[in-house]
Structures are given as C-alpha cells and as structure tokens.
Design an enzyme around this catalytic site. Structure first.
Site, short mmCIF file in Angstrom:
data_model
loop_
_atom_site.label_atom_id
_atom_site.label_comp_id
_atom_site.label_asym_id
_atom_site.label_seq_id
_atom_site.Cartn_x
_atom_site.Cartn_y
_atom_site.Cartn_z
N ASP A 97 0.86 -1.18 0.00
CA ASP A 97 0.00 0.00 0.00
C ASP A 97 0.91 1.24 0.00
O ASP A 97 2.12 1.16 0.24
CB ASP A 97 -0.96 0.00 1.20
CG ASP A 97 -2.19 0.85 0.92
OD1 ASP A 97 -2.15 1.68 -0.01
OD2 ASP A 97 -3.21 0.71 1.64
C1 NOJ Z 1 -4.07 3.95 -0.02
C2 NOJ Z 1 -5.23 3.01 0.15
O1 NOJ Z 1 -5.15 2.36 1.41
C3 NOJ Z 1 -5.34 1.97 -0.94
O2 NOJ Z 1 -6.54 1.27 -0.77
C4 NOJ Z 1 -5.24 2.59 -2.29
O3 NOJ Z 1 -5.39 1.62 -3.29
C5 NOJ Z 1 -3.92 3.31 -2.39
N1 NOJ Z 1 -3.85 4.37 -1.39
C6 NOJ Z 1 -3.69 3.91 -3.77
O4 NOJ Z 1 -4.50 4.98 -3.99
#
Ligand code: NOJ
Length: 765
Positions: free
Chosen positions: A281
């Site tokens: 993430d």
């Molecule tokens: C953080 C989020 O937790 C995740 O779900 C997302 O896909 C990413 N950012 C990318 O935007």
C-alpha cells in the site's frame, strides 16, 4: 473451495459451465509466457530488474522520463486515453521496451459510478456485482487503465472504521462470493482482452480489524479467526484468478502486514499457490520504519521484499535501496529474480507485451458513461437499497393524489450521491433523490427544503480532505433544478414546508467524505443538527419516510422508534435518485439485505452475528454475557431487510447423517405470503454444537435470490459436493477438521430469524 448454492438444476448447470470456462487452463500459453519471462530476465540489468518492482505516483513524479529510462514498472493515477498512451509510448522507448502497468483506484465504477461497495454487497447478488465490475472494467480500460486497486475484501465488524464502506461487510461467506464476483467482473475470462482490468485484492490482511475502528491501527487476530473470518475472501479472490494483492498498512499480530512472511509467503504463496504479485500500500514499505520493525528504509525494503511484497508503491524504497542490498549480498539475486518474474507474468497475462496500447480517444468516447452502463448502475442501485422499517405499509407511496415534500441536506446534493473514492465520477452526472422523485411524478409539484446546509455538516464534523473524499458540489450542470425549494436552509423553513405536504421524504445522512480512508468516527450519530431536523419534522404529524445515505450503519435509535418508514440507501451512485424513486413508488420492490449487523449504539461495537456462544450465553439475568445498560441485540441483524410482500419458510429437509466427504443437501420451502411479486434473499446458516474449538452461534454458508409471485412457493436447495466444504473448522494446531457430532441448520430471511430449522449428524468413523 467456495460452496455453490442453487435452486434449479438449470441454474446449477449454468454455474458449472461458467466456472469451467474460467478455470480452463491454457498450458501452452502459460508455458510460452514462462519462456518469454526467462528470456527477458536473462537480458535485464540489475537496474532494469529493480525498475519492474518500482511503482510511482504519476501525479507526483516525472513519469515519462522515468518510464523511458526503464526505471519504473508501474504508475498509479495516470488516466485518460491520451495521457496513458503517451506514457506507454515513453516506456516503449526504454532499452528492453517493457510496458508499464497503469493502476488506478476503480473502486465502484470509473465514470459511471455504482453504489459504494458496501451497498452493492447488500444486494446479495454476485451476478449483478460481476456485471457492474465488467462495466467498470470496460470504462477504465477505455481510459487506458489496466489495473484497479480493487476489490477491497477486508472483513469489517466495526462501523466506526471509515473503510467499512469499501468492503462487503462482516461475513466471510458473503465476502467471498462478492470478492470472487468482483474479480471475475474486472478481469473477464481473459486478462489480455482490451476490456479486462487486472484486479487487486486488498488489503492483505486484517486491516479491517483495526483496534477501536481507528484507521491504520494495529490488529490482533488469533490464527483460527484469521483463517475462518479474515482470509476467506482473499482466498476466494485467489481462486477466482486475481492477478495481484495489496499488502496492508497495519501491524498484524506484531508483524506489520507489509513485512509479514507468514501471511504473504507461507499462506498466500505456499498454501494457496498464488503466482501473481503483491504491491505494497502507499508508502507502507517505508512505514515499516515508524512501525518500529526496521531501523531505516534499507532494512524496510529488505524486509518487505523478503516477506513477499514484489512491488513498492510510491515511497521509492526499492528504487533507492535494492541495488545496494543485492551488491552487499544481503538480498539474494534469486529473490529479486523471483519478484521480477511475478510482475512480468502479470504484464504478459494482461497482454501488455503484445498490445501495450489498447484504447484511443474514440474508444473512450464510445465506451464511457453510456446509457447501457447507466442502466446497470440503476439496477445495482435498486438492489442495494435496504428497507429497514415500513410501519402500516406506508411504502410504496402512491404516484398521485398526495403532495410530497422532499427534505434534507442530501435530498438534492449531486456530489454526495456518489460516495467516497469516485474514480473519475462527476457530481454533475448524478441524479439526486429530489430529481428522481420529480421525474417520477411528472407534472405534479414536489416541495423541497434542505433544512440544513450541507457545508455546515462537513464543518460540524471537522472532516479534512481525506483521500477519496467526494468533490465539492459543482452546481448541477446538465441537470435541471428539480422541485420547488421554498426558503432558506433552516429547520423552521423545513417544518413549514413539511406542513404543506401529505407525505415527507427526508434524505439525511453523512456527507460522503466522512466515509473511506482516514475517516473513522467515534460517534455514529447523524452529523450536525439532522436529528433535530428529523424530530421537528416528525412532530408535524406528517408521515415521514427516512432515506439514509451513509457509508456505515449510523445510530438511528430515535428514528427506528419514531419514523414509520426507513430505507438505508448507502451512497447509491450516479443513478441514486432514479433507484430511490423506483423503490419509493413501487416500480421496484426492495430486496437488499444488510451485509453488516446494525448496532443500536456505539457502546455495542463490535456487534456481529457470527460470534461465539460464551460459557454464559446471553440471558435476561445479569450474570450472563451482556450489558447493564444496553441490549446485546443489534438494532437490525445481519441479512435483514424488508420487502413490500412477506415470505414464509418451512419444510427444511436434510439427510440425518453425513460424512465429511459426502455431499450435503439442504432443502426448504419458501412462499410469498403477500400481495406483490418480489425477490427474497434466502439464507442458509449452520452451527456446530460441539467441537475442539468453540463454535460460532451461526455461520452463513449459502444464499440465493428467489423471485416469487403472490402465493407462489418454491423449494430452495443448497447443495455442497462435500459437507466438509461448509463444516470444516481448525483444530488447535490449525489443521482443518470436521468434528463429528450434531449440527444445526437454518434456512431463514436473516441471521436472527428462526425460519425453517433442522439438524443432522456428522459421522467420521
Ligand atoms: C491507499 C489506500 O489504502 C489503498 O486502498 C489505495 O489503493 C492506495 N492508497 C492507492 O491509492
């Protein structure tokens, strides 16, 4: 692994055929891909290999330059046919011409916005969910995106956690069925199809168990709970062929999820034989440092890659440190090679080497926001609405003869119909409840008052610009102002408008930005002065229908007692108003069911239906599990939802004895005992009376939507190839077992209903 449920043999045949197509391996193609990967790997320099493991945000970096240098394997947040084509062309100028994989958060639609995922899960309709994701995939790929960071399959038992809105709720079986459906929808039958989007099951794993519902917080999950509650939807996604997973932000049982060898390698790779790749993430590799398990970024990179995170999202840790780690022999080249293989494998499967550019401006114009796409969104929205209360059959409302007032800050607000994480959705595309009702009633005047200003709600909760927050209202281009807004946004004015009406529809809830990432709440009340607005309108004595828009169950104790009709609408998406009007006026009959238990109050949280019995099961005296000052029961149970008709359940039949390797067949009769043709969601639950580990009181193991005419009854069947599919649990050493003994089984309308019940014995000798 995933049990099937069906009611006609014809349905069973269709399901079997569909899964056979999906499962059909193409060995020659796979072998070819593996040969091409090895050939490419042999030509790659260390820097080029590392580049494949690096993902940067296309918004914050000089993407084209990095791509030309072959230093980046993937970007996120670059969208649109022209921009993606330019970036891909830059990547194709790199020495080895390896295409980039362009990812984007297509969470509930790209431009045609569907209900938020918790809403579409409430449909209990995996087929329609799959169709919705097919639409999302067609639109996103038309905009040059080839990878979505979805589905979010985190189990959530705590509505304080803002991201409950992005998942399928609390149940592992429903969650698994929906997870697999979303993967099939995004990816289609062939990932290389120009309309297929690589899916990403996230956030692996346990992110939804954040302590206290506080986003990014640690989770403690015993191994058997992990395996029986939190992992199944991920396993279902893997079985459905998901190309990628995303490792989560949180600490799981003392080891952050993005450095967790046990979950990422032992379970995902070794037990489940997943052969795609894992992306971290956003910044979660670097965050191993503040987590306190890595002293610096170099250690963080080593830990994440070794645990099984192949691609590093955004923070640049792999970019900056992997070369040094390999040169100093801390990271074996074989580990790096294996990670590169996995990334290349998905790029090959996605057809990127053969067709790196799969859209153009013309296709984008043709495929995005089509009337057909909107139609699927409307259908999905209708099925997502849950009727919670309908005293004296106030609903459906008559289409003529009654003067309707539509009141509330969300009644005519376009942006907030869409919910959080709206991709390239636009407020101006959305149909508000007021617009939908006005269109439905034709020439008849509809009264309208906001009662409270939307912005005051946002301010009241001090919601900052959380990721994915809905954009500010744009001022309704395209849509004609509906209804007659009479006067200022004050409670007094709303009360006056209500007094002029025969029936009041109130649209209240949370601004969409209060759900999603970084949007945890400690209180679940209606924000701002909405409860007061509701109370004062109800005090006029006019019949009130409350339409609630929110990304989570709210504390609606007062409304549940005093308001005759309540619809939970979540955020229904672009077709919100039309779907709501269809339901209000009976052109559609509600069939949504709650994918989460609905707490009475915050103090009850977590409250979920599949809890353990305890040694002192709830009873009316104080020496049993419970509270002095609150009931143990949720306000509405999991699986609950009313219809405009009624259904009865009877005649459960199941063989008295079964072995774990024998088929399990459960039959029951469901009858429509009311006056309307309608669809019911028939649910199958089981309970083990005794076993090596304490059982849950009920567990959902099947569901099916059945449409019945008034008076019609039908035998509903749930068939499992082996009873072990539904009955297996884990013993103390985490081995799967099916304990011998008595099992209870119910076919019911929700998790708390009695419905049709029976029991059977499992014999193991
Ligand atoms: C953080 C989020 O937790 C995740 O779900 C997302 O896909 C990413 N950012 C990318 O935007």
């Amino acid at each position: 692994m995933i049990p099937r449920s069906f009611r006609h043999s014809a349905v069973a045949v269709v399901l079997l055929a569909a899964s056979a197509v999906l499962a059909a391996p193409q060995p020659s193609t796979n072998q070819q891909i593996e040969r091409r990967i090895e050939a490419l790997l042999r030509q790659m320099t260390l820097q080029e290999k590392i580049g494949q493991l690096v993902q940067y945000d296309g918004i914050t970096t000089d993407a084209a330059t990095l791509a030309k240098e072959g230093r980046v394997g993937s970007f996120l947040n670059v969208t649109g046919a022209e921009k993606t084509t330019a970036l891909q062309n830059a990547a194709l100028q790199s020495r080895l011409k390896i295409p980039v994989l362009l990812g984007y958060d297509v969470i509930h639609g790209y431009r045609t916005i569907f209900p938020v995922p918790l809403g579409s899960a409430a449909s209990f309709d995996p087929q329609l969910v799959e169709q919705s994701e097919r639409v999302a995939a067609k639109e996103a790929t038309a905009a040059g995106v080839k990878w979505t960071f979805a589905p979010m399959v985190d189990i959530a038992r705590d509505p304080r956690w803002g991201r409950i809105v992005e998942g399928s709720g609390e149940d592992p079986y429903l969650g698994s069925m929906i997870a697999a459906a979303r993967v099939r929808g995004f990816q289609g039958a062939n990932l290389a199809d120009p309309q297929s989007l690589v899916a990403c099951a996230k956030h692996f794993v346990g992110y939804g168990a954040a302590e206290g519902g506080r986003d990014y917080n640690s989770s403690e999950i015993p191994e058997d709970t992990l395996r029986e509650i939190y992992l199944p939807p991920f396993h279902a996604a893997v079985e459905a062929g998901v190309g990628t997973l995303m490792s989560a932000f949180e600490d799981l049982n003392d080891v952050p999820a993005s450095a967790n060898y046990h979950t990422l390698t032992e379970i995902l790779r070794k037990e489940w034989r997943f052969d795609g790749f894992v992306v971290s993430d956003y910044n979660s590799v670097h965050e191993l440092v503040p987590h306190g398990v890595a002293a610096d970024d170099e250690q963080a990179g080593l830990q994440a890659l070794t645990a099984g995170v192949e691609m590093d999202m955004a923070d640049g840790v792999y970019d900056k440190h992997l070369a040094q780690l390999v040169q100093s022999h801390k990271l074996p080249m074989s580990t790096l090679d294996e990670a590169v293989r996995r990334v290349l494998r998905i790029k090959f499967r996605a057809g990127l080497f053969d067709r790196p550019i799969f859209t153009d401006v013309e296709r984008a114009r043709r495929d995005i926001l089509t009337p057909a796409n909107r139609e699927v969104a409307r259908h999905m929205a209708e099925e997502s609405l849950v009727l919670l209360k309908n005293e004296n059959s106030l609903l459906p409302l008559p289409k003529s003869g009654k003067k309707i007032a539509v009141i509330g800050p969300l009644a005519d607000d376009q942006a907030n119909q869409l919910g959080s994480w709206i991709g390239r959705g636009r407020a101006e595309d959305a149909v508000t409840p007021l617009q939908g009702i006005t269109a439905k009633l034709g020439q008849q005047p509809v009264l309208h008052a906001r009662g409270i200003d939307m912005l005051s709600l946002v301010r009241a909760q001090e919601v900052s610009g959380a990721t994915g927050a809905a954009p500010a209202p744009t001022g309704a281009t395209g849509a004609a102002a509906a209804g007659t807004e009479t006067g200022p946004a004050t409670i007094e004015n709303a009360v006056q408008v209500a007094q002029q009406a025969d029936v009041v529809v109130m649209v209240l809830g949370e601004p969409a930005g209060m759900s999603g990432e970084a949007s945890s709440r400690a209180f679940l009340d209606l924000p701002g002065k909405q409860e007061q607005l509701l109370q004062e309108v109800v005090a006029t004595g006019k019949p009130v229908v409350l339409v609630l828009e929110s990304g989570r169950p709210l504390d609606i104790r007062w409304a549940a007692e005093h308001v005759p009709a309540i619809i939970q609408a979540w955020y229904p998406g672009i077709e919100a108003g039309n779907a709501i009007a269809d339901l209000l006026f009976g052109d559609a009959v509600p069939s949504g069911r709650l994918p989460v238990s609905w707490p009475r109050s915050v103090g009850q949280i977590p409250v979920y239906y599949n809890h353990k019995s305890t040694g002192r099961p709830t009873a009316p005296d104080r020496w049993h599990t419970g509270y002095l000052d609150e009931s143990m029961e949720p306000l509405f149970p999991f699986g609950y939802g009313l219809s405009y008709t009624s259904f009865s359940y009877s005649n459960l039949s199941v063989a008295p004895q079964v072995r774990p390797d024998e088929p399990l067949r459960v039959r029951a009769t469901v009858q429509n005992t009311g006056q309307r043709t309608a669809t019911d969601v028939v649910q199958l639950y089981v309970h083990r009376r005794v076993g090596p580990t304490s059982p849950r009181v009920r567990e959902l193991k099947g569901f099916v939507r059945v449409t019945l005419r008034p008076g019609q009854s039908e035998t509903v069947g749930f068939d499992f190839g082996q009873s072990a599919q539904v009955l297996a649990t884990h013993d103390a050493s985490m081995r799967p077992v099916v304990p011998a003994g008595t099992y209870d089984v119910w076919v019911v309308p929700n998790a708390a209903a009695e419905g049709a019940a029976g029991s059977f014995q499992v014999v193991t000798k």
